[in-house]
Design an enzyme around this catalytic site. Sequence first.
Site, short mmCIF file in Angstrom:
data_model
loop_
_atom_site.label_atom_id
_atom_site.label_comp_id
_atom_site.label_asym_id
_atom_site.label_seq_id
_atom_site.Cartn_x
_atom_site.Cartn_y
_atom_site.Cartn_z
N CYS A 1 0.86 -1.19 0.00
CA CYS A 1 0.00 0.00 0.00
C CYS A 1 0.90 1.24 0.00
CB CYS A 1 -0.91 -0.01 1.23
SG CYS A 1 -2.04 1.39 1.28
N HIS B 1 -2.24 -4.42 -10.98
CA HIS B 1 -2.87 -3.21 -11.51
C HIS B 1 -3.12 -3.36 -13.01
CE1 HIS B 1 -2.23 -0.74 -7.89
NE2 HIS B 1 -1.17 -1.51 -7.73
N GLU C 1 -10.20 0.38 -6.54
CA GLU C 1 -9.29 -0.52 -5.85
C GLU C 1 -9.91 -1.88 -5.57
OE1 GLU C 1 -6.89 0.40 -2.56
OE2 GLU C 1 -6.57 2.49 -3.13
N CYS D 1 -4.31 6.08 -4.83
CA CYS D 1 -3.70 4.75 -4.71
C CYS D 1 -2.23 4.91 -5.07
CB CYS D 1 -4.40 3.78 -5.67
SG CYS D 1 -3.74 2.12 -5.66
N GLY E 1 -0.98 2.29 -7.37
CA GLY E 1 -1.64 2.56 -8.65
C GLY E 1 -0.98 3.69 -9.40
N1 LIG Z 1 -6.41 -2.29 -2.76
C1 LIG Z 1 -5.00 -2.67 -2.88
C2 LIG Z 1 -4.23 -2.36 -1.58
C3 LIG Z 1 -4.18 -0.86 -1.28
C4 LIG Z 1 -3.37 -0.11 -2.29
C5 LIG Z 1 -3.51 1.40 -2.30
N2 LIG Z 1 -4.39 2.00 -1.32
C6 LIG Z 1 -2.16 2.09 -2.32
O1 LIG Z 1 -2.03 3.22 -1.81
O2 LIG Z 1 -1.22 1.50 -2.92
C7 LIG Z 1 -4.88 -4.17 -3.18
O3 LIG Z 1 -5.72 -4.94 -2.69
O4 LIG Z 1 -3.94 -4.53 -3.90
#
Ligand SMILES: N[C@H](CCC[C@H](N)C(=O)O)C(=O)O
Length: 279
Positions: free
Chosen positions: A71, A162, A211, A220, A223
């Site tokens: 994250c 992604h 997400e 993100c 992301g």
């Molecule tokens: N939903 C993402 C995790 C959080 C990623 C995001 N909040 C960031 O800041 O990188 C997943 O399940 O791969």
Amino acid sequence: MKFTKMQGIGNDYVYVNCLEETVENPGEVARKVSDRHFGIGSDGLILIKPSLEADFEMDMYNSDGSQGAMCGNGIRCVAKYVYDYGLTDKDEISIATKSGIKYVKLQVENGKVKTVRVDMGAPILNAGLIPIVSENPQVINEAITAGGREYRMTGVSMGNPHAVVYIDDVKGLDIEKIGPLFETHPCFPDRVNTEFSRVLDDHTVEMRVWERGAGETLACGTGACAVAVASILNGYVVKDQPVTIKLLGGDLEIFWDQQKNTVFMTGPAEVVFDGEIKL
Ligand SMILES: N[C@H](CCC[C@H](N)C(=O)O)C(=O)O
């Protein structure tokens, strides 16, 4: 359970210092605390733990209770927490995650962390490792049909999967409709985080993200890294220079150092409030 609510350009999580608290069944706790009406309200839960292999460990859960491997906005806030709350006095720290150890550099102003630079590691482009089902070894500008419409996607993992999709109207996108169709699309065996992006100039890309496990968030970090890498691979932005990624919650600066093959992400981290909740 004592917690600290923090946010990185609007991607907000409940942080728990597990050097002091014990969290049983973190997935269930994530679902409970994330609820914006019956809980604290957040995009998920992040546990700050001791580590034998790094200075600290980050353990992240989405608001649906699923565990995330990495994250980007979260790790910046973990770095801020451990410095501002006195768990370390170092301004360069290592944080173990489910996608390996990450190294962060703190920019401190008046004794508090203002911005954090994270070495996010190498982007993973091999389709099988992202994973994305494809007959090609990499997924670059590949057609995908969702909701009866064809899109072009580029697949990048930053430790989590992604799909970067370029569209003309990011602001007007009905993301609540199309986001889940990508998240649960059969070509993503582990589901996927999808970045709907538009190139603004050869240094700047805007995006919105649906997400995995959380729905649309204001930002993100992983992301944003995926969008910068995909935009360079597609020749949409300059190479060997930082790219600005504009998200609903703010901007991140991403630099893919292709000599070292590692991606640097620089951005803010903020404390919202400290609290205590009876679970
Ligand atoms: N939903 C993402 C995790 C959080 C990623 C995001 N909040 C960031 O800041 O990188 C997943 O399940 O791969």
